[in-house]
Each structure stands twice: as C-alpha cells, then as structure tokens.
Design a protein around this motif. Sequence first.
Motif: not given
Ligand code: PLP
Length: 472
Positions: A101-103, A156-160, A184-186, A230-234, A262-264, A295-300
């Motif tokens: 459930g993230r944050a 809704n989320n960062n993908a959206a 690929e983010i997962g 695109v941020h290479t998040s993982n 920029n998708d951070v 960016f996402s609402g429920d990450k950092l």
């Molecule tokens: C996590 C992430 C996403 C997806 O974000 P969600 O909020 O899970 O949809 C997209 N781009 C990057 C770079 C991410 O780290």
Amino acid sequence: MNNNEVLRQIPSVEQLLAELLKDPRVADIHHDVLVILLRMATREVREELLASMNKEIAFQSPETLFRRIAELTSQKREMLLQPSLRKVVNATGVVLHTNLGRAPLSARAQAGVIDIMEGYSTLEYDLAEGGRGERYSHVSKHLEDLTGAEAAIVVNNNAAAIMLTLAGIARGREVIVSRGELVEIGGSFRIPDVIKQSGAIMVEVGTTNKTHLSDYETAITPETAAILKVHTSNFEVIGFTSHPTFAQICGLARERGLVSINDVGSGTLLPLSLSGHRDPTVQECISAGFDLVTFSGDKLLGAGQAGIIVGNKQFIDLLKREPLLRALRIDKLSIAALEGTLIDYLTGRPEELIPSWSMLTLTEAELERTAMDIVDRLAPLRAVGWNVRAIPTISLSGGGSLPAVELRGYGVEIVPGAISAAQLERDLRGSPIPIICLIRDDAVVLDVRCFRKGDEQILYKTLSDFIVGAAE
Ligand SMILES: *Cc1c(COP(=O)(O)O)cnc(C)c1O
C-alpha cells in the motif's frame, strides 16, 4: 450401525436452520447466505463422518453433530465477513512497499479523508460563487506554492499522468526519449507501452548508458511534439554513462518549439539526502525549465494514490480540456489525503509529520533501541527454546525511489525452536493481523523501521498466542 444409519443422525437443514437462527454468532447474516453456509458445513460434517466410519470411530449423537455444524457455520460466517483488504504489520523494512500500500498517511491526511468520506463536500462546488467549482482547485494552489510551477492538475496515478500528458501534447506526433530511460516500473508498466497507448509515436535516441544532446537534436523532425525524460526509478546505471543536464534538454526544447516533459516518478519535494543519495526535487525540475513534470502521490510525497502534473499553465489548461481526463480523474478521498499531506509540507516540518519521511530518516541508533526493547519483551520466547536477538539490517526506500540507497537499520531475528523459520513466517502471515516479514538463512527477521504505533503490541500478542497454542 451401518453408514446410512450414521448419516441419518445429521439433523435436516430445516431443523438446523431453526436452531441456528437463535444463535447470536450467526444472527447478523442474510438468511439465504446462512442457508448456503449451513449446507457447506453440513456437507463437511458428512464427509468427516464418512471418513471416520472407515476408521470405525464411534457413533455421534445428533446433538454433537449439531454443535459441530453450528461451530463450522460460525467459522464460515467469520471468514465471509472478513475484509480481503486488511491492515498488516510491515516488518520488511521497505518503506514505500507497493504491495503493502505504499505510503501510510499523516494524521492530517487521515483526518481529512474521514471528514470528507462521512458526508458531502465542496468537491466540485465553489463556496464563494455558490455554484459549480473545480475538482483540482483544492490542491493546485498548494502544488504551485510548493513546486514553483504556474499550474497543476492531479489524476488517478502517475501512469495516468504520463498518459494524459502525452495524449494531450503529442497524440499522433513524435516524442523523443532516451534508450536509457525506456524503463519498466513493475506490475508490467513499461514506458514504451504507455507512450503507445497515449497515441504518441516514440522516437528512441542514444544508447542504454549514453545519450548526448546531439542525439536529441538530430532526431527532431517537423513531426516532433515533445522531449520526454523518465526517471530510472528502480535501477541505476553506473560507470561509463552520460546524459544531458535538465537545463540542456529544456533549452533545446524551447529553442525548437517543443514541449519538455519530465516523469520524475517518485517526485520528492524535500532535498533530503539519504545515505548520501537524493533524487532531484520537483522544484529543481521546474526551475531547470521543464514545461510539464509528472510524479506519484503515494511514493516519496507520502500521500495516497495520485498522479500529479505541474508546469506551464498553457499546457495544463490543454490537459484539462483533454476528454481522456474524465476516465483518469482522481476521487475525493485521494484529494483529501493529498491536500492534508501538502499542508504538512507547508508547515515546514514534513519530516516529522509525514510517516514515510519520519521512517526514512530514523537513525540506526533509534532503530537499534526499538529492536532491543522488542527483544527484551520477547524473553518468554527464549524460555521455550527460541533464539531472539537484535541484528543490523539494510532497509530500502522502495516504491521506485532511491534505488541505490541502502538504509542502515535494525531488526529482530527469531530462530524458532520446534518449527522452521518458513513455518513461523507463514504463521505470522496467517495471524489475525498479518505480520509480513523476511526469512534470512534459517531465521525470521522483523525489520523494525516501518513499525507503526501499536505494531509492537500486535507482535507480542501474536507471538504469545503461538506459544500458548504450542503449549496446549
Ligand atoms: C512509479 C513510477 C511510475 C508509475 O507511477 P504510479 O503512481 O504507480 O502510477 C511512473 N514513472 C516512474 C518513473 C515511476 O517511478
């Protein structure tokens, strides 16, 4: 007594139902559902009887059978009414655990959600005008103040957010992106697929480790609409690597009349370093000149699920007119959680108020103390031959943030006496409030970094129930 005679001892469904309707344990369930559960319980008892007859176990009275069926029915009722989405204890040490459930929300965000969910709200109502308002207005001002952007919108989320941005800016046109950023983010979320879904045409440039400004430059055609970072998040590519700076990308885009995006990913607002690493903040992306940052609402950030787009007002207005927005729109509870969290940032004490930040910044010494306290409280386990001790751990930020950061933490290692570590892990996972932990070598490890208020009590209760259960 032959088989048929034994089975005939089972009361009829009508008799059972008449009795069960008086049983407070099952009184709160719909009659038709009760009948279904009752039939299931009866079938099980029948099977038990048949199995025991083969082993020549003695006859059971109708009363005994009734009690057994009532007990089974009550258990089935409990399982049926138990929510599937349940609270768990996160003992994995992964702070922004996507599967868990993230944050967790701050006190202010929680209070906001409860207040809004109980009744009606100003979701799309303008109090000053007494008429229709805008869903996004509740958070856009805070987002502008915190990031320095001109305008903001949330989905809704960062993908959206990425999908909406590309659809609004580049549908049917080209978007240039580095091969080093086709990530690929997962959960099978892949940048090339999202670009395709948005209707934009992806133009790849550079290589996995190196992309030069000239690579972007030579790829520009009259069909190009945007440059996407695109941020290479993982993961992190280390060694022989190079990428243009944010300012260079934005400069090139501006010069050639393109939109810079920029998708951070995680999108932090705090310039805090963890173990010497930090992600660029959203403010830094805006001041570097990006037209749109997602960016996402429920990450950092530490709120609930949301996708945030900040940037140039002209482009945000364009996205607000995009028909796709209706399908991607954020709901009121997520807005309430986001607004509460953004206010926490405005107070100037976000590291204290926002749980994910306070967990990320816990020191090794603080965590060691917590682990030691738990070890002391678990002394009764040692009395039954289990080994329990505090050990150093490496915990992670998770949720596609700070991939190279290993946070030095502490955990409680348990080597159970009579059962295997795998069995203990399963038992903890199967307990009334599931405890999700790790197995290392032949021990269960409970990383204490992500323990919330009350989680230690849950752990003591669960483990002491196991011991009592084992002694019986
Ligand atoms: C996590 C992430 C996403 C997806 O974000 P969600 O909020 O899970 O949809 C997209 N781009 C990057 C770079 C991410 O780290």
